[in-house]
Design a protein around this motif. Sequence first.
Motif, mmCIF file in Angstrom:
data_model
loop_
_atom_site.group_PDB
_atom_site.id
_atom_site.type_symbol
_atom_site.label_atom_id
_atom_site.label_comp_id
_atom_site.label_asym_id
_atom_site.label_seq_id
_atom_site.Cartn_x
_atom_site.Cartn_y
_atom_site.Cartn_z
ATOM 1 N N LYS A 54 -3.637 53.266 -20.712
ATOM 2 C CA LYS A 54 -3.382 52.828 -19.341
ATOM 3 C C LYS A 54 -3.882 51.392 -19.198
ATOM 4 O O LYS A 54 -5.036 51.153 -18.874
ATOM 5 N N LYS A 56 -4.479 47.896 -17.553
ATOM 6 C CA LYS A 56 -4.663 47.477 -16.171
ATOM 7 C C LYS A 56 -4.810 45.957 -16.103
ATOM 8 O O LYS A 56 -5.188 45.321 -17.090
ATOM 9 N N GLN A 103 -1.564 40.165 -14.740
ATOM 10 C CA GLN A 103 -0.797 40.694 -13.610
ATOM 11 C C GLN A 103 -0.086 41.968 -14.035
ATOM 12 O O GLN A 103 0.061 42.233 -15.230
ATOM 13 N N ALA A 104 0.339 42.738 -13.053
ATOM 14 C CA ALA A 104 1.066 43.969 -13.338
ATOM 15 C C ALA A 104 2.461 43.617 -13.847
ATOM 16 O O ALA A 104 3.009 42.568 -13.534
ATOM 17 N N GLN A 106 5.538 44.363 -17.260
ATOM 18 C CA GLN A 106 5.732 44.636 -18.671
ATOM 19 C C GLN A 106 5.560 43.350 -19.461
ATOM 20 O O GLN A 106 6.039 42.293 -19.057
ATOM 21 N N ASN A 126 2.885 48.158 -20.657
ATOM 22 C CA ASN A 126 3.065 48.224 -19.200
ATOM 23 C C ASN A 126 1.688 48.079 -18.580
ATOM 24 O O ASN A 126 0.783 48.840 -18.893
ATOM 25 N N VAL A 127 1.554 47.109 -17.695
ATOM 26 C CA VAL A 127 0.285 46.845 -17.042
ATOM 27 C C VAL A 127 0.369 47.310 -15.597
ATOM 28 O O VAL A 127 1.289 46.941 -14.872
ATOM 29 N N HIS A 128 -0.592 48.137 -15.191
ATOM 30 C CA HIS A 128 -0.625 48.697 -13.839
ATOM 31 C C HIS A 128 -1.626 47.946 -12.984
ATOM 32 O O HIS A 128 -2.591 47.452 -13.437
#
Length: 128
Positions: A54, A56, A103-104, A106, A126-128
Amino acid sequence: MASPKTMLVAAAMAVVVVVAALLPATASAKTYRVGDGAGWDTGVDYAAWASGKKFKVGDMLEFRYLQAEHDVVVVDAQGYADCLAPDNAPALNSGDDHVVLGQAGQFFFICDAEGHCDSGMKLAVNVH
């Protein structure tokens, strides 16, 4: 009306609360060594490596590799799919590169050495 001393104490407490609220976000940022012990190299399944993680905003990717053999190029989705870095794309090539996920969204990375990306040396996160 509050006394100057009371106002000063209240202002100091407000600063402490704001700083304390910011600390967990900074402290929770993680550094991920891409490919774990294998590093950034051919023969690693980077899709499997990234799955289940995950990522972030604020996390860092560490690309460790032999400087004479590889590099890291940030590309868009099409460059990732085609294993093609734009001519003007800056390559990271220190052998110990750190990329902060600021930053959020891909993000896509490839090795631009001939044939390396085609053999699987590419990473999408993928950054959340």
